[in-house]
Design an enzyme around this catalytic site. Structure first.
Site: not given
Length: 223
Positions: A2, A103
């Site tokens: 992340c 992502e």
DNA sequence: CCAGACGTTGTT
DNA sequence: GTCTGG
DNA sequence: CCAGACGTTGTT
DNA sequence: GTCTGG
């Protein structure tokens, strides 16, 4: 992993959701990047507080306020043992509120677009975080945090192996309480359910760290 | 004992 | 290629 | 996470 | 600060 996320709610809405006090202004940001300030929720002496902290944990023992390594994420599998994270994991757990996270595909050659992941039927992810406080030689306190990561669920897993740990509201109090036994914590750190995760492909607009607006999450299928 | 590391991800 | 800055 | 820099000297 | 390696 992340490495970017968004928080597109007003501070008043964050306060309402988490029933926490705040004292610093916060501007909605669709593209929160490492090293920038973001609101996190901690258990303070007078109850829950929203504090603005720097993303990328600076250990209390750092000499110059910098790290030679990345501290934006901590692996759930090792966070309790790590020399770097062990202390914060015991005493300084926090919630990192997010509207969603981005992502990028691990394989850059395919040209897959960045993906924006959001919680189905909810306004917030509550990421599991840890924080620390570093004091500069001049005496200035800087608070900073790291987001714990775990294996990706099947929705995120289509483009990436890892994702941030997120918990449900009924787990928040125990997670941020400094008195919760360490042995109870590991069970909090599973993947968020795939059935509650939405995915949206977005353009490379989000790649630029200076771009902070709603264009970051505009679907590339609808433009 | 002291010195040195302390991290994540993805790629090959 | 690798580190730094945001 | 991605984008951008990666250097030196002297001058304004 | 705290753990690991030598």
């Amino acid at each position: 992993m992340c490495g970017r996320y968004g928080l597109i709610k007003k501070i008043e809405e964050i306060q309402k959701r988490y029933r926490a006090q705040y004292s610093e202004a916060w501007e909605t940001n669709y593209n929160i990047c490492p090293t920038t300030l973001a609101p996190v929720i901690v258990e303070g002496e007078k109850g829950r507080e929203i504090r603005l902290m720097k993303w990328g944990l600076i250990p209390s023992w750092s000499e110059d306020g910098k790290t030679k390594f990345s501290t934006i994420n901590a692996r759930a599998e090792t966070v309790a043992k790590s020399g770097l994270y062990r202390g914060p994991f015991k005493k300084h757990r926090c919630i990192v509120p997010a509207s969603g996270f981005y992502e990028w595909a691990k394989d850059k050659k395919k040209g897959d677009p960045p993906m924006w992941f959001t919680p189905k039927g909810d306004d917030f992810f509550s990421f599991c975080g840890i924080w620390d406080s570093w004091k500069s030689p001049e005496g200035k306190e800087i608070e900073s945090f790291s987001i714990i990561t775990t294996d990706a669920n099947t929705v995120v897993g289509k483009i990436h192996d890892r994702m941030p740990c997120a918990i449900t509201d009924n787990m928040i109090a125990a997670w941020i309480s400094p008195t919760t036994p360490e042995g109870d914590l590991q069970s909090f750190l599973g993947p968020y359910p795939a059935s509650k995760t939405s995915a949206l492909p977005v353009s490379a607009y989000v790649n630029k760290v200076a771009n902070k607006g709603p264009e970051c999450i505009a679907s590339i299928n609808s433009t």
